[in-house]
Write an enzyme that holds these catalytic residues in place. Structure first.
Site, PDB file in Angstrom:
ATOM      1  NE  ARG A  49     -10.626  -4.089   2.285  1.00  0.00           N
ATOM      2  CZ  ARG A  49     -10.367  -4.611   1.117  1.00  0.00           C
ATOM      3  NH1 ARG A  49      -9.919  -5.833   1.030  1.00  0.00           N
ATOM      4  NH2 ARG A  49     -10.574  -3.956   0.015  1.00  0.00           N
TER       5      ARG A  49
ATOM      6  CB  CYS B 141      -4.501  -6.975   4.360  1.00  0.00           C
ATOM      7  SG  CYS B 141      -5.263  -6.131   2.946  1.00  0.00           S
TER       8      CYS B 141
ATOM      9  CG  HIS C  52      -2.006  -1.095   1.033  1.00  0.00           C
ATOM     10  ND1 HIS C  52      -2.915  -1.109   0.007  1.00  0.00           N
ATOM     11  CD2 HIS C  52      -2.247  -2.212   1.775  1.00  0.00           C
ATOM     12  CE1 HIS C  52      -3.686  -2.184   0.135  1.00  0.00           C
ATOM     13  NE2 HIS C  52      -3.294  -2.876   1.192  1.00  0.00           N
TER      14      HIS C  52
HETATM   15  C1  HEC Z   1       0.152  -8.572  -0.973  1.00  0.00           C
HETATM   16  C2  HEC Z   1      -0.316  -7.202  -0.996  1.00  0.00           C
HETATM   17  C3  HEC Z   1      -1.006  -6.669   0.256  1.00  0.00           C
HETATM   18  C4  HEC Z   1      -0.446  -6.508   1.485  1.00  0.00           C
HETATM   19  C5  HEC Z   1       0.949  -6.902   1.941  1.00  0.00           C
HETATM   20  C6  HEC Z   1      -1.461  -5.835   2.283  1.00  0.00           C
HETATM   21  N1  HEC Z   1      -2.578  -5.619   1.545  1.00  0.00           N
HETATM   22 FE1  HEC Z   1      -4.157  -4.465   2.079  1.00  0.00          FE
HETATM   23  N2  HEC Z   1      -5.057  -4.819   0.277  1.00  0.00           N
HETATM   24  C7  HEC Z   1      -4.503  -5.581  -0.727  1.00  0.00           C
HETATM   25  C8  HEC Z   1      -5.436  -5.631  -1.854  1.00  0.00           C
HETATM   26  C9  HEC Z   1      -5.202  -6.370  -3.155  1.00  0.00           C
HETATM   27  C10 HEC Z   1      -6.553  -4.862  -1.474  1.00  0.00           C
HETATM   28  C11 HEC Z   1      -7.791  -4.585  -2.333  1.00  0.00           C
HETATM   29  C12 HEC Z   1      -7.466  -3.506  -3.352  1.00  0.00           C
HETATM   30  C13 HEC Z   1      -7.088  -2.230  -2.662  1.00  0.00           C
HETATM   31  O1  HEC Z   1      -7.952  -1.471  -2.223  1.00  0.00           O
HETATM   32  O2  HEC Z   1      -5.858  -2.017  -2.485  1.00  0.00           O
HETATM   33  C14 HEC Z   1      -6.263  -4.353  -0.138  1.00  0.00           C
HETATM   34  C15 HEC Z   1      -7.095  -3.508   0.563  1.00  0.00           C
HETATM   35  C16 HEC Z   1      -6.805  -2.955   1.794  1.00  0.00           C
HETATM   36  C17 HEC Z   1      -7.623  -1.979   2.486  1.00  0.00           C
HETATM   37  C18 HEC Z   1      -8.926  -1.386   1.970  1.00  0.00           C
HETATM   38  C19 HEC Z   1      -8.646  -0.184   1.133  1.00  0.00           C
HETATM   39  C20 HEC Z   1      -9.851   0.663   0.849  1.00  0.00           C
HETATM   40  O3  HEC Z   1      -9.712   1.629   0.072  1.00  0.00           O
HETATM   41  O4  HEC Z   1     -10.898   0.410   1.398  1.00  0.00           O
HETATM   42  C21 HEC Z   1      -7.010  -1.698   3.672  1.00  0.00           C
HETATM   43  C22 HEC Z   1      -7.495  -0.750   4.728  1.00  0.00           C
HETATM   44  C23 HEC Z   1      -5.804  -2.493   3.723  1.00  0.00           C
HETATM   45  N3  HEC Z   1      -5.705  -3.228   2.567  1.00  0.00           N
HETATM   46  C24 HEC Z   1      -4.909  -2.475   4.765  1.00  0.00           C
HETATM   47  C25 HEC Z   1      -3.758  -3.275   4.839  1.00  0.00           C
HETATM   48  C26 HEC Z   1      -2.904  -3.355   5.996  1.00  0.00           C
HETATM   49  C27 HEC Z   1      -3.094  -2.596   7.282  1.00  0.00           C
HETATM   50  C28 HEC Z   1      -1.916  -4.243   5.692  1.00  0.00           C
HETATM   51  C29 HEC Z   1      -0.823  -4.790   6.593  1.00  0.00           C
HETATM   52  C30 HEC Z   1      -1.306  -5.535   7.745  1.00  0.00           C
HETATM   53  C31 HEC Z   1      -2.125  -4.660   4.318  1.00  0.00           C
HETATM   54  N4  HEC Z   1      -3.272  -4.085   3.846  1.00  0.00           N
HETATM   55  C32 HEC Z   1      -1.284  -5.492   3.602  1.00  0.00           C
HETATM   56  C33 HEC Z   1      -3.257  -6.166  -0.730  1.00  0.00           C
HETATM   57  C34 HEC Z   1      -2.354  -6.131   0.305  1.00  0.00           C
END
Ligand code: HEC
Length: 274
Positions: free
Chosen positions: A231, A235, A192
């Site tokens: 969420r 993730c 992110h």
């Molecule tokens: C392997 C890649 C990856 C990692 C590492 C990851 N995420 Fe994500 N995350 C995603 C994907 C794919 C989505 C859905 C598309 C988007 O909104 O980015 C998402 C969505 C989200 C969203 C929703 C975004 C929105 O606009 O509503 C949040 C909040 C989030 N992640 C938080 C986290 C947090 C906190 C961590 C660490 C604990 C994390 N993510 C680690 C891939 C990842």
């Protein structure tokens, strides 16, 4: 003897200095915004409330069509209002004035030395009013939280991190966000921040800036609503790491950091993601 005393005093000073956490939230936030501004020079700051739709024109259209129709979260917000009234939640001190409630969270409570979230206070209030417990990630808690949050639509996020305790919690939350974990040895920032805009399987990775402006949200994949902590759990599973409990101290600390990075962005009632 004198020498020993000097050494002990010196150590004391060193320990004292080490325990005062060096935290500059505004500098962190500015660096965050600047980073994304460099990667996406055409995205307006205010548009970061729209997550991936701010950076991906293809899916933006779908998003706008959904908002123009009857978005699936609307019914949940209405139900949330009815539930808020039914349980007399306006009697709880935190929710007496709904026009300012959402914008106060998350905050660091000096008495308990803990980060308090909106969902944490909703649970507390519900328990006070009904004697029952409320589930943490979906259902009622998301509806009531969405209803309360909607009252703050258009208000700017302004998380404060001032006391020594608050700074420690923020530092822990920030460390959690940047720490590598799980089988893939990845951090939240790897997707992110550093790889925002790139594709991860069928998804385009959203910027962490603005992540907390529209929570709780309706997600097509869930066919329902979920909290920010739901969420976080999803993730962590994607990273092949073990999810923690929603409302755990680690998640609350991370929420403090995560939301502070969005200071200056508006809370929005467009609570939809695919
Ligand atoms: C392997 C890649 C990856 C990692 C590492 C990851 N995420 Fe994500 N995350 C995603 C994907 C794919 C989505 C859905 C598309 C988007 O909104 O980015 C998402 C969505 C989200 C969203 C929703 C975004 C929105 O606009 O509503 C949040 C909040 C989030 N992640 C938080 C986290 C947090 C906190 C961590 C660490 C604990 C994390 N993510 C680690 C891939 C990842």
């Amino acid at each position: 003897m004198k020498k020993l005393i000097t050494i002990v005093l010196g150590l004391g000073l060193m320990i004292g200095a080490a325990s005062a956490v060096e935290v500059d939230v505004e500098a962190d936030r500015k660096a965050f915004v600047k980073y994304f501004n460099n990667v996406f020079p055409n995205v307006e700051f205010a548009d970061y409330t729209n997550g991936v739709y701010a950076i991906d024109e293809g899916s933006r259209e779908q998003f706008e069509d959904i908002l123009d129709g009857i978005p699936p979260y609307e019914e949940n917000v209405e139900k949330g209002e009815a539930e808020f009234e039914k349980y007399g939640m306006g009697d709880c001190a935190e929710f007496k004035d709904l026009s300012t409630a959402r914008i106060n969270y998350p905050y660091f409570d000096e008495k308990s030395q803990q980060v308090v979230t909106l969902e944490g206070d909703i649970k507390k209030c519900y328990n006070q009013q009904t004697g029952k417990k409320m589930a943490n990630m979906k259902g009622r808690i998301t509806r009531i939280s969405a209803y309360i949050s909607n009252q703050a639509a258009g208000q700017k996020i302004n998380v404060k991190v001032e006391s020594e305790g608050a700074k420690k919690a923020y530092a822990k939350g920030k460390a959690f966000f940047y720490a590598k974990r799980g089988q893939f040895n990845m951090s939240c920032a790897d997707c992110h921040v550093y790889n925002t805009g790139k594709k991860a399987r069928a998804d385009i990775l959203s910027p962490a800036l603005g992540h907390t402006t529209h929570v709780p949200m309706y997600r097509a994949k869930w066919a329902g609503m979920g909290t920010l902590h739901r969420r976080y759990g999803g993730c962590l599973k994607n990273m092949r790491a073990k999810p923690l409990f929603a409302q755990s101290e680690e998640y609350r600390n991370m929420e403090l950091f995560h939301q502070a990075m969005s200071n200056g962005l508006e809370i929005t009632d467009a609570r939809y993601r695919k």
